[in-house]
Write a protein that holds these residues in place. Structure first.
Motif, PDB file in Angstrom:
ATOM      1  N   ARG A   1       0.799  -1.219   0.000  1.00  0.00           N
ATOM      2  CA  ARG A   1       0.000   0.000   0.000  1.00  0.00           C
ATOM      3  C   ARG A   1       0.835   1.275   0.000  1.00  0.00           C
ATOM      4  O   ARG A   1       0.324   2.345   0.309  1.00  0.00           O
ATOM      5  CB  ARG A   1      -0.974  -0.038   1.172  1.00  0.00           C
ATOM      6  CG  ARG A   1      -2.166  -0.892   0.833  1.00  0.00           C
ATOM      7  CD  ARG A   1      -2.907  -1.409   2.031  1.00  0.00           C
ATOM      8  NE  ARG A   1      -3.992  -2.280   1.609  1.00  0.00           N
ATOM      9  CZ  ARG A   1      -3.841  -3.547   1.212  1.00  0.00           C
ATOM     10  NH1 ARG A   1      -2.654  -4.091   1.185  1.00  0.00           N
ATOM     11  NH2 ARG A   1      -4.875  -4.262   0.849  1.00  0.00           N
TER      12      ARG A   1
ATOM     13  N   CYS B   1      -3.272   5.862  -1.323  1.00  0.00           N
ATOM     14  CA  CYS B   1      -2.191   5.160  -1.989  1.00  0.00           C
ATOM     15  C   CYS B   1      -2.419   5.123  -3.476  1.00  0.00           C
ATOM     16  O   CYS B   1      -1.737   4.384  -4.167  1.00  0.00           O
ATOM     17  CB  CYS B   1      -2.046   3.767  -1.438  1.00  0.00           C
ATOM     18  SG  CYS B   1      -3.233   2.613  -2.093  1.00  0.00           S
TER      19      CYS B   1
ATOM     20  N   TYR C   1      -2.581   1.953   7.503  1.00  0.00           N
ATOM     21  CA  TYR C   1      -1.759   3.052   8.020  1.00  0.00           C
ATOM     22  C   TYR C   1      -2.099   3.391   9.455  1.00  0.00           C
ATOM     23  O   TYR C   1      -1.476   4.239  10.054  1.00  0.00           O
ATOM     24  CB  TYR C   1      -1.934   4.316   7.194  1.00  0.00           C
ATOM     25  CG  TYR C   1      -1.832   4.094   5.726  1.00  0.00           C
ATOM     26  CD1 TYR C   1      -0.721   3.473   5.193  1.00  0.00           C
ATOM     27  CD2 TYR C   1      -2.835   4.512   4.881  1.00  0.00           C
ATOM     28  CE1 TYR C   1      -0.624   3.264   3.845  1.00  0.00           C
ATOM     29  CE2 TYR C   1      -2.739   4.310   3.527  1.00  0.00           C
ATOM     30  CZ  TYR C   1      -1.634   3.683   3.011  1.00  0.00           C
ATOM     31  OH  TYR C   1      -1.532   3.472   1.683  1.00  0.00           O
TER      32      TYR C   1
ATOM     33  N   PRO D   1      -8.759  -1.522  -2.550  1.00  0.00           N
ATOM     34  CA  PRO D   1      -9.541  -0.337  -2.836  1.00  0.00           C
ATOM     35  C   PRO D   1     -11.008  -0.678  -3.076  1.00  0.00           C
ATOM     36  O   PRO D   1     -11.320  -1.805  -3.408  1.00  0.00           O
ATOM     37  CB  PRO D   1      -8.917   0.161  -4.134  1.00  0.00           C
ATOM     38  CG  PRO D   1      -8.460  -1.071  -4.816  1.00  0.00           C
ATOM     39  CD  PRO D   1      -8.027  -1.996  -3.726  1.00  0.00           C
TER      40      PRO D   1
HETATM   41  S1  SF4 Z   1      -8.283   2.114   1.141  1.00  0.00           S
HETATM   42 FE1  SF4 Z   1      -6.639   0.768   0.458  1.00  0.00          FE
HETATM   43  S2  SF4 Z   1      -6.551   1.106  -1.734  1.00  0.00           S
HETATM   44 FE2  SF4 Z   1      -7.693   2.798  -0.885  1.00  0.00          FE
HETATM   45  S3  SF4 Z   1      -6.203   4.414  -0.555  1.00  0.00           S
HETATM   46 FE3  SF4 Z   1      -6.372   3.230   1.334  1.00  0.00          FE
HETATM   47  S4  SF4 Z   1      -4.769   1.692   1.220  1.00  0.00           S
HETATM   48 FE4  SF4 Z   1      -5.086   2.489  -0.824  1.00  0.00          FE
END
Ligand code: SF4
Lengths: 400, 139
Positions: free
Chosen positions: A61, B24, B98, B122
């Motif tokens: 990610r 991301c 995160y 996502p």
């Molecule tokens: S939800 Fe998952 S895919 Fe969407 S921005 Fe966050 S880490 Fe990336």
């Protein structure tokens, strides 16, 4: 007269938060300043708190477009630290997904380049065809974007003959479409006129500024980690490094379309020569104290991960150098002496992945040499205090 | 009467602003993918707008980094009333992987009010579409 135009962090021409400061003279860009930090999340620090296995998902990610690149780069390194060797079938499948990702990323980029050049039909076409790749990826891995197919010691899923056949069929379609794009990209006069000669980066500059990936290859530098320092099974796979000599945005388009073709060949080779056997081996929980540097050719260029272990089940340090970061110095040179209308095009041409390349700032105290990372609020407080104490400038003049 | 016309037009053509708050990129490309021929939200009257002053709906991705927090609030204030916010992705809901990183706020609702959450990491374009339709249903 010179003036400065700030662009971003939220701006129509940019898809991601970044701030550019352009010094202009009339319409000509004299200097550019790139400011980062809007997307910084602190992943490197976060990785130190998670186990080796959890970190695959964290590194994945870092970026959503080249998610497999980061995850593979990391896994490769950790496998070296743990001294395990994934089985051959696992490696083939891993890089099958890697090449599929390159295809999806380049198609995406072609669309964006078309969009920035004002050729929206092209954008819609490439993104429609990109869905074919996304379907394959979803079939192989179970998810459209974050495939999560890597694991320590191999891959998590196997493919069967039916899926193999489906992928080969889709490849035919994609090949035909890419040839069509090549024809358009090279022959559509207005499109070519828009991108030829824009964003020049000479071979010397590209070498001096350490450009990587398609940006370097479009400046006639034949550089590709897959060839120069083969990892995985790339030593066995026949393919060529695509280069172009025109050193401009047109060259970058040509390089990427050529790479698409190479990727189709690689995928076909991998599928036809897929060895039998297991797809993964068991990985230990801990790694001995050691350090490793892992290199990987991501769609945007060379990706480097530095990993240090200390004998526990967590890394002591993970350092990521994403390809976009290596391309920033070259971008500033490309922007210089260009026109303001070319900014989005030039900027898009390096295929920036801003979230990959985010950095935090470490402040070094000039007097004591002490390093520290401060909070934004702290910094603001310091600035206020300093400003309160600052002597009043009596003879200050308005700068006009 | 006038009220009904206003409501009808609001429902039929929501203009969206796409805002990346430290995501991301995966959620962002899925938002863009929703505009392309396979999913094509434009047939529902959804138009992607570049400036917050034109937008009705803010589609935001990402866990909100500290650096961009102030800008998000500013963008939210610039959007004319009535405004709606859709948080796309697990990040915008709670911070996703995160969570615990030092530089994020951990979710969009820590900063601005959110109307609809679309889960997924996502979120698929169809899910985003569904989120938009659900939002329109509440009008
Ligand atoms: S939800 Fe998952 S895919 Fe969407 S921005 Fe966050 S880490 Fe990336």
């Amino acid at each position: 007269m010179k003036f400065t135009v700030p662009i971003g962090p939220q701006h129509p021409a940019l898809k991601e938060p970044i701030s550019l400061r352009m010094t202009l003279e009339g319409e000509v860009i004299r200097d550019a300043d790139i400011r980062l930090g809007y997307n910084h999340r602190g992943l490197e620090k976060l990785a130190e708190e998670k186990t080796w296995l959890q970190n695959i998902y964290v590194t994945e990610r870092i970026c959503g477009i080249c998610s497999h690149s980061h995850a593979t780069c990391y896994t490769q390194g950790v496998e070296k630290l743990m001294e395990i060797e994934p089985p051959k079938r696992g490696i083939y499948l891993r890089f099958l997904v890697a090449e599929l990702e390159r295809v999806h990323s380049h198609l995406l980029w072609l669309g964006v380049a078309g969009h920035e050049a004002g050729f929206d039909t092209f954008f819609m076409y490439t993104w429609r065809d990109r869905e074919v790749v996304m379907d394959i990826l979803e079939m192989v891995s179970g998810n459209r974007v974050h495939y999560a197919i890597n694991t320590l010691g191999g891959v998590r899923r196997d493919i069967d003959d039916l899926q193999k056949k489906k992928i080969l069929d889709s490849l035919d379609f994609l090949r035909r479409r890419s040839e069509f794009y090549f024809k358009i990209g090279a022959n559509e006069p207005s499109f070519v006129a828009r991108i030829a000669g824009v964003g020049r980066l000479s071979k010397e500059d590209a070498l001096a500024l350490c450009a990587v990936g398609p940006t370097a290859r479009a400046s006639d530098i034949s550089q590709d980690v897959r060839k120069d320092d083969p990892y995985g099974m790339y030593a066995e796979v026949p393919f060529e490094v695509a280069t172009a000599t025109s050193c401009d945005v047109l060259g970058r388009v040509v390089v990427r379309v050529k790479e698409l073709m190479q990727s189709y060949n690689i995928i076909e080779f991998l599928l036809k020569n897929l060895p039998d056997g297991p797809v993964a081996v068991r990985a230990p929980r801990r790694a001995k104290p050691n350090e490793v540097v892992s290199r990987y050719e991501a769609p945007r260029g060379e990706n480097i991960h530095y990993i240090k272990s200390n004998g526990t089940d967590k890394p002591e340090r993970l350092k990521v150098r994403a390809p976009t970061l290596a391309n920033y110095p070259a971008t500033v040179v490309m922007l210089r002496n260009g026109f303001i209308a070319d900014i989005p095009l030039i900027f898009a041409a390096i295929d920036p992945c801003i979230c990959c390349a985010e950095r935090a700032v470490v402040l070094v105290d000039g007097r004591s040499g002490e390093e520290k990372i401060v909070l934004m609020s702290e910094l603001r407080k310091q600035a206020h205090e300093r400003w309160k104490k600052a002597p009043l400038k009596k003879d200050a003049v308005w700068p006009f | 009467m006038l009220q009904r016309i206003v409501r009808w037009s609001r429902k039929k053509s929501p203009w969206i602003l796409h805002l990346n708050s430290g995501a991301c990129n995966a959620c962002d490309i899925e938002v863009v993918a929703a505009l392309t021929p396979r999913f094509d939200v434009e047939r529902l009257g959804v138009l992607l707008k570049a400036t917050p002053r034109h937008a009705d709906v803010i589609i935001s991705t990402g866990p909100v980094t500290r650096q961009i927090k102030d800008r998000i609030i500013r963008i939210y204030e610039q959007t004319p009333e009535p405004k709606f916010v859709i948080a796309v992705g697990a990040c915008a809901m709670s911070g996703c992987v995160y969570r615990g990183a030092y530089n994020i706020m951990g979710g969009l609702d820590q900063v601005i009010p959110v109307n609809i959450y679309v889960p997924g990491c996502p979120a698929r374009p169809d899910a985003i579409l569904d989120g938009v339709v659900k939002l329109l249903g509440t009008l």
